[in-house]
Write a protein that holds these residues in place. Structure first.
Motif, short mmCIF file in Angstrom:
data_model
loop_
_atom_site.label_atom_id
_atom_site.label_comp_id
_atom_site.label_asym_id
_atom_site.label_seq_id
_atom_site.Cartn_x
_atom_site.Cartn_y
_atom_site.Cartn_z
N LEU A 14 6.48 1.79 -13.47
CA LEU A 14 7.87 1.55 -13.11
C LEU A 14 8.61 2.87 -12.91
O LEU A 14 8.30 3.88 -13.54
CB LEU A 14 8.59 0.76 -14.20
CG LEU A 14 7.98 -0.57 -14.64
CD1 LEU A 14 8.91 -1.24 -15.66
CD2 LEU A 14 7.73 -1.49 -13.45
N ALA A 15 9.63 2.83 -12.05
CA ALA A 15 10.51 3.97 -11.86
C ALA A 15 11.41 4.13 -13.08
O ALA A 15 11.56 3.20 -13.89
CB ALA A 15 11.35 3.76 -10.60
N PRO A 16 12.03 5.30 -13.26
CA PRO A 16 12.89 5.51 -14.43
C PRO A 16 14.03 4.50 -14.57
O PRO A 16 14.49 4.24 -15.68
CB PRO A 16 13.43 6.93 -14.20
CG PRO A 16 12.37 7.60 -13.41
CD PRO A 16 11.84 6.53 -12.49
N ASP A 17 14.48 3.91 -13.45
CA ASP A 17 15.55 2.91 -13.52
C ASP A 17 15.03 1.52 -13.86
O ASP A 17 15.79 0.55 -13.91
CB ASP A 17 16.36 2.88 -12.22
CG ASP A 17 15.52 2.43 -11.01
OD1 ASP A 17 14.32 2.12 -11.19
OD2 ASP A 17 16.09 2.40 -9.89
N GLY A 18 13.71 1.40 -14.10
CA GLY A 18 13.13 0.12 -14.47
C GLY A 18 12.65 -0.71 -13.31
O GLY A 18 12.07 -1.79 -13.51
N SER A 19 12.86 -0.25 -12.09
CA SER A 19 12.41 -1.00 -10.92
C SER A 19 10.90 -0.85 -10.75
O SER A 19 10.29 0.11 -11.21
CB SER A 19 13.15 -0.52 -9.67
OG SER A 19 12.86 0.84 -9.41
N PHE A 20 10.31 -1.81 -10.06
CA PHE A 20 8.87 -1.86 -9.83
C PHE A 20 8.62 -1.49 -8.37
O PHE A 20 8.76 -2.33 -7.48
CB PHE A 20 8.38 -3.28 -10.12
CG PHE A 20 6.89 -3.42 -10.31
CD1 PHE A 20 5.99 -2.46 -9.87
CD2 PHE A 20 6.37 -4.56 -10.94
CE1 PHE A 20 4.62 -2.60 -10.04
CE2 PHE A 20 5.00 -4.71 -11.12
CZ PHE A 20 4.13 -3.72 -10.67
N PRO A 21 8.25 -0.23 -8.09
CA PRO A 21 8.02 0.15 -6.68
C PRO A 21 7.00 -0.77 -6.02
O PRO A 21 5.92 -1.03 -6.56
CB PRO A 21 7.48 1.59 -6.81
CG PRO A 21 8.06 2.09 -8.09
CD PRO A 21 8.05 0.91 -9.01
N GLU A 22 7.35 -1.24 -4.83
CA GLU A 22 6.51 -2.21 -4.14
C GLU A 22 5.11 -1.64 -3.85
O GLU A 22 4.11 -2.38 -3.91
CB GLU A 22 7.18 -2.65 -2.83
CG GLU A 22 6.43 -3.71 -2.06
CD GLU A 22 6.36 -5.07 -2.75
OE1 GLU A 22 5.73 -5.98 -2.19
OE2 GLU A 22 6.93 -5.22 -3.85
N VAL A 23 5.02 -0.34 -3.57
CA VAL A 23 3.70 0.23 -3.28
C VAL A 23 2.79 0.16 -4.51
O VAL A 23 1.58 -0.05 -4.39
CB VAL A 23 3.79 1.68 -2.77
CG1 VAL A 23 4.38 1.73 -1.37
CG2 VAL A 23 4.58 2.57 -3.74
N ASN A 24 3.37 0.32 -5.69
CA ASN A 24 2.58 0.21 -6.92
C ASN A 24 2.14 -1.23 -7.17
O ASN A 24 1.00 -1.50 -7.55
CB ASN A 24 3.37 0.72 -8.12
CG ASN A 24 3.48 2.23 -8.16
OD1 ASN A 24 2.72 2.94 -7.50
ND2 ASN A 24 4.44 2.74 -8.92
N ARG A 25 3.07 -2.17 -6.95
CA ARG A 25 2.74 -3.58 -7.15
C ARG A 25 1.62 -4.02 -6.20
O ARG A 25 0.64 -4.66 -6.62
CB ARG A 25 3.98 -4.44 -6.93
CG ARG A 25 3.78 -5.91 -7.31
CD ARG A 25 4.89 -6.79 -6.78
NE ARG A 25 4.81 -6.92 -5.33
CZ ARG A 25 3.96 -7.72 -4.69
NH1 ARG A 25 3.09 -8.46 -5.36
NH2 ARG A 25 3.98 -7.80 -3.38
N LEU A 26 1.75 -3.66 -4.94
CA LEU A 26 0.74 -4.05 -3.95
C LEU A 26 -0.61 -3.42 -4.26
O LEU A 26 -1.66 -4.06 -4.09
CB LEU A 26 1.20 -3.66 -2.55
CG LEU A 26 2.31 -4.51 -1.93
CD1 LEU A 26 2.77 -3.91 -0.61
CD2 LEU A 26 1.84 -5.95 -1.73
N ALA A 27 -0.59 -2.18 -4.70
CA ALA A 27 -1.86 -1.50 -5.02
C ALA A 27 -2.61 -2.23 -6.12
O ALA A 27 -3.82 -2.48 -6.02
CB ALA A 27 -1.58 -0.06 -5.41
N LEU A 28 -1.91 -2.62 -7.19
CA LEU A 28 -2.56 -3.33 -8.29
C LEU A 28 -3.01 -4.72 -7.86
O LEU A 28 -4.08 -5.19 -8.26
CB LEU A 28 -1.64 -3.42 -9.50
CG LEU A 28 -1.38 -2.11 -10.25
CD1 LEU A 28 -0.50 -2.36 -11.47
CD2 LEU A 28 -2.69 -1.44 -10.68
N ALA A 29 -2.20 -5.38 -7.03
CA ALA A 29 -2.58 -6.71 -6.54
C ALA A 29 -3.87 -6.64 -5.74
O ALA A 29 -4.77 -7.49 -5.89
CB ALA A 29 -1.45 -7.29 -5.70
N ARG A 30 -4.00 -5.63 -4.90
CA ARG A 30 -5.20 -5.51 -4.08
C ARG A 30 -6.41 -5.10 -4.91
O ARG A 30 -7.53 -5.56 -4.66
CB ARG A 30 -4.94 -4.52 -2.93
CG ARG A 30 -3.97 -5.12 -1.92
CD ARG A 30 -3.51 -4.15 -0.87
NE ARG A 30 -2.54 -4.81 0.01
CZ ARG A 30 -1.81 -4.19 0.93
NH1 ARG A 30 -1.93 -2.87 1.09
NH2 ARG A 30 -0.98 -4.87 1.69
#
Length: 270
Positions: A14-30
């Protein structure tokens, strides 16, 4: 070929503001769809980790959570506990006696709630941030007869190192402490760490440690980084972690550090 990736959550996934960068989410999903074991590893309570796992894709029991800094290892969908190492009630009593004397805020954990002996605004904020129930109690140890996965001591970053030293002097070998953030001192049973939990989980899955990758940013990630076949520090990691990592990434959590790992070692582009 690496078969398991374990990533810290805050300031790594997660980014410091607590958001979940989409590129990180997609990478783990794949990665998960390709059969790689995806492990989220955090000082957070299990219940506050699960929403991030569920964002990766439909929850199943081939995704894993290392929670409470390694005190618990469980599956995502059924919440099956594979390994657990609790602080004893006596350890809780020792910490709370010192905390009362020093006016320190402490959180203990039971089921999907956390307990505190103080009516403190930081506890209210913690409840909002984690989605956990906050239960106030006059006696933490009495309300945790089976112990707790960890205790979280929250305080002034300038003073907490001294408090850690004083607590360890009083520990009688019943607990140890590590910093997850400058203001967060995590108290766990002896030997508990994300690294030990990774070792336990890899053994359970029959995956050699040489085929595991772990990445993180803070001091409570040290053992996990040292245990994995490839230990990685994100660009925004503490210098102490970068010093023991096999690799330091070019990207921060916000910029897609996890996606960088997926691209470099699995040729996955988000």
């Amino acid at each position: 070929m690496y078969r398991l990736i374990a990533t810290d959550i805050d300031d790594t996934l997660l980014a410091p503001d607590g958001s979940f960068p989409e590129v990180n989410r997609l990478a783990l999903a794949r990665l998960h769809r390709q059969g790689v074991a995806v492990v989220l590893s955090s000082g957070r309570a299990t219940v506050s980790m699960r929403p991030f796992a569920e964002k990766i894709g439909p929850a199943d029991d081939t995704e894993y959570l290392i929670s409470f800094n390694g005190a618990r290892v469980s599956t995502v969908k059924s919440d099956t506990v594979l390994f657990q190492h609790l602080l004893s009630q006596e350890a809780v009593r020792i910490v709370m006696e010192y905390a009362r004397k020093e006016s320190l805020l402490v959180h203990g954990y039971r089921d999907e709630s956390f307990l505190t002996e103080q009516d403190h605004p930081r506890s209210a904020r913690y409840a909002r941030d984690t989605g956990m129930n906050c239960l106030q109690t006059p006696d933490m140890a009495a309300d945790l007869p089976l112990g707790s996965p960890k205790l979280l001591v929250i305080g002034d970053p300038r003073e907490l190192p001294r408090h850690r030293d004083e607590l360890i002097k009083r520990s009688r070998g019943l607990f140890d402490g590590v910093f997850s953030k400058p203001e967060y001192l995590e108290i766990m049973a002896p030997g508990v760490s994300k690294g030990k939990a990774l070792h336990e989980l890899a053994g359970h899955l029959k995956i050699p440690l040489e085929e595991t990758i772990a990445l993180g940013d803070s001091l409570n990630d040290l053992e996990m980084i040292a245990t994995a076949g490839l230990g990685i520090a994100v660009a925004n990691a503490r210098d102490e972690l970068k010093g023991v990592a096999d690799l330091v990434l070019a990207q921060t959590a916000s910029e897609g550090a996890v996606a960088e790992v997926a691209r470099r070692f699995w040729s996955i582009t988000a």
